[in-house]
Write an enzyme that holds these catalytic residues in place. Structure first.
Site, PDB file in Angstrom:
ATOM      1  N   THR A 529       0.854  -1.189   0.000  1.00  0.00           N
ATOM      2  CA  THR A 529       0.000   0.000   0.000  1.00  0.00           C
ATOM      3  C   THR A 529       0.887   1.235   0.000  1.00  0.00           C
ATOM      4  OG1 THR A 529      -1.871  -1.065   1.051  1.00  0.00           O
ATOM      5  CG2 THR A 529      -1.726   1.302   1.314  1.00  0.00           C
ATOM      6  N   PHE A 531       1.232   5.084   0.866  1.00  0.00           N
ATOM      7  CA  PHE A 531       0.670   6.135   1.719  1.00  0.00           C
ATOM      8  C   PHE A 531       1.243   7.468   1.277  1.00  0.00           C
ATOM      9  CE2 PHE A 531       0.296   2.319   4.181  1.00  0.00           C
ATOM     10  CZ  PHE A 531      -0.821   2.497   4.994  1.00  0.00           C
TER      11      PHE A 531
END
Ligand code: PEP
Ligand code: MN
Length: 632
Positions: A529, A531
């Site tokens: 992921t 960020f």
């Protein structure tokens, strides 16, 4: 001995107990437990455990099974983080210590320091007292060398790691050094160990040439028993029958040490191999094995080095190694941060116009992936605040109640987190940094709960999506969506029902005292992921090599193509483009574009002007560091 205290014991009783134990000659440590209050006691004179078990306020006494006590995980279950100035060893960011074997002269030392700092080293190594096998070999510059190291700290901001070879050097170490190294040959020099224990500065304790892990930990115990618990262990190869390499790097020591002790461990692939070309492969393997960092010999002219030239990396090799580590680190849940030292001061420096407190806000609860992302980006010491939604993160940063916010924007398996893309459009905040985190999901439940007895699974909807294949194999399970994965774990814990489980990342099991029922259930292990770090007024140090934009174009043929043509003409690489519907205008779209350049750089300003002209709506989201390259 570990003393588990009775539930409801008063602070006064605890103090009385501690006084008694101390008067009997024990060292007493309070061990923070979630469920229980625990004291660890260490000392020379033990009575039977039944004696301690019967003391007022004590529920039971459990002997520590290992010969080393203060360093054992039994006494101190949580991993220790050692602080050296702004650097933390054993936390979420890997530390790389680099420099020459010995300090040779001012200019060479300073040149090496500048180059290793540029490529991401956070501490500087260099011996001023060299324990050499031959009395005729270079022995180090002594105090003169320490003075040069002090200048290095002054000029580069790198903390200094250097070896102490005799207790008589204690005053010099106090004066000049940040981390005192105990060399392999001195690992069992007990007077030296006691002396470094008393100095009270962090200690880098190398493993002896033929020391067992237990002997090594006993040496660490000497230092801790002097009241200094800031010990970093360093595996540097042991002597075996193999003579091709200088020593044999015992990488097994890394996971073994992690299990036995709370102290951090780093690896020295330079002394372990003794051969330059073997250093980088073993450095990469060390990080993959779970080491907290590395200590590496680097020299600008290794062929002229007065010691250990053949194992010293050239600066370019060190740079390449750091780039490789940058890629490997997220796989093992860590991070290499090229702006580490510069970032460390963000929270303490005067921050101009900004009224925002030096706080980072994220959405979720401690233990969530967003929480981990904050610590990997800003370090384990950063003041954090959590919020209940992504919108609240944006609002808190916008109203300057927090200097920075950290939000996820896309996942490699499931794509964009649209809510945050829309919030980036809505709020007038800038992207000032980014970070990629590996997302490994585990099925967490009550200890010993059978998987085939499960009925209800709690997690965040993104986690359900990322574990789709595993969940499809269990179609009977009822999936319950939660705000985030850490909340899901807490719900299962509070429910105390063995038929319930949660999907969450590593560490969540420790936060809530839950058990991993099945590890790694994400559909594809390449699950990352991204960020972004947002801020209203702050900027972050380090080179900016990525920019993000949002724009819309008029509804006519070639309109989007014309904007893309601009990037092509100026040789700008587009790393991502995504379209999102414009809320009030059905079937019209905003384009979100990430570019591999700093679009705000003076020579590129005209590109921004051209883009503004060719677009209907244009918003610059920020230029920031994508991290894959150290300072140019
Ligand atoms: C050193 O770090 O330069 C050194 C002498 O290492 P070791 O004690 O591991 O041989
Ligand atoms: Mn050396």
């Amino acid at each position: 001995m570990i003393l588990v205290l009775e539930k409801g014991v008063t602070q006064q009783q605890v103090e009385r107990l501690k006084d008694l134990l101390r008067s009997e000659g024990h060292m007493v440590k309070e061990i923070g437990g979630v469920e229980e209050q625990v004291l660890g006691i260490v000392g020379k004179m033990y009575r039977e455990s039944s004696y301690y078990g019967a003391l007022p306020g004590v529920e039971r006494a459990v002997p520590i099974s290992k010969p080393y006590k203060l360093v054992s995980r039994e006494l101190h279950p949580a991993a220790s983080i050692i602080k050296v100035g702004d650097v933390t060893i054993g936390g979420d960011r890997l530390v790389v210590i680099a420099g020459p074997c010995g300090v040779e002269d001012r200019k060479t030392t300073m040149d090496i320091a500048r180059v290793v700092r540029k490529h991401g080293a956070v501490l500087f190594r260099g011996g001023a007292f060299k324990p050499r096998t031959s009395p005729y070999a270079f022995q180090g510059l002594g105090e003169e060398g320490l003075k040069i190291l002090s200048e290095v700290r002054q000029e580069t901001g790198l903390g200094i790691v250097t070896e102490m070879t005799s207790p008589s050097q204690a005053d010099l170490m106090m004066k000049y050094v940040d981390v005192v190294q105990v060399g392999a040959r001195n690992m069992q020099n007990f007077e030296l160990l006691k002396s470094v224990g008393r100095i009270g500065k962090p200690v880098l304790l190398k493993r002896g040439l033929s020391a067992t892990i237990e002997e090594w930990l006993m040496s660490a115990e000497y230092i801790l028993s002097e009241g200094n618990d800031q010990v970093i262990l360093c595996e540097r190869g042991i002597r075996t029958f193999e003579r091709y390499t200088r020593n044999t790097l015992d990488l097994t020591a890394v996971p073994v040490i992690k299990k036995l002790t709370h102290l951090p461990i780093i690896v020295d692939p330079s002394h372990a191999t003794g051969i330059r070309e073997k250093v980088s492969p073993m450095a990469r393997a060390s990080i993959a094995a779970g080491a907290d960092g590395l200590i590496i010999e680097v020299h600008t002219q290794p062929e002229k080095a007065l010691s250990d030239g053949p194992q010293s990396l050239y600066p370019e090799q060190f740079e390449q190694l750091m780039r490789d580590l940058y890629a490997i680190a997220p796989v093992v849940g860590k991070q290499v941060d090229f702006a580490y030292l510069d970032k460390a001061t963000i929270m303490t420096r005067p921050r101009g116009e900004s009224k925002a407190p030096a706080t980072v806000v994220y959405s979720g609860v401690p233990g969530s992936f967003s929480h981990k992302a904050c610590m990997q980006f800003f370090g384990n010491e950063v003041p954090l605040r959590n919020s209940s939604s992504f919108r609240e993160v944006f609002t808190l940063v916008d109203s300057e109640q927090a200097a920075f916010g950290v939000v996820p924007v896309e996942n490699s398996l499931t794509g964009s987190i649209h809510e945050n893309y829309d919030l980036l459009l809505e709020y007038d905040l800038k992207i000032v940094g980014e970070l990629t985190l590996r997302i490994k999901h585990n099925l967490l439940g009550h200890p010993n709960a059978p998987i085939d007895g499960l009925e209800k699974i709690y997690s965040h909807p993104q986690a359900f999506q990322q574990c789709r294949e595993y969940l499809e194999k269990n179609p009977g399970w009822d999936l319950v969506a939660c705000k985030d994965t850490a909340t899901a774990v807490l719900r299962v814990k509070d429910g105390a029902d063995p038929k319930e489980a949660a999907i969450a990342g590593e560490g969540a099991d420790q936060v809530a005292g839950m058990a991993i029922l099945k590890e790694g259930i994400e559909t594809n292990p390449r699950n990352f992921t991204r960020f972004v770090v947002i801020s209203r007024n702050e900027s972050l140090p380090g080179p900016q090599n990525k920019s993000s934009l949002i724009y819309s174009v008029s509804d006519k043929p070639g309109a989007l193509f014309e904007t893309l043509g601009i990037f092509s003409r100026y040789d700008i690489n587009i790393v991502k483009i995504e379209s999102r519907p414009i809320h009030s205008r059905p079937w019209e779209y905003m384009f979100y574009v990430d570019l591999e350049t700093d679009i705000t750089e003076e020579s590129r300003k005209h590109i921004l002007a051209e883009l503004t002209e060719k677009t209907e709506f244009f918003k610059f989201l920020g230029s920031y560091n994508k991290g894959a390259r150290a300072n140019p």
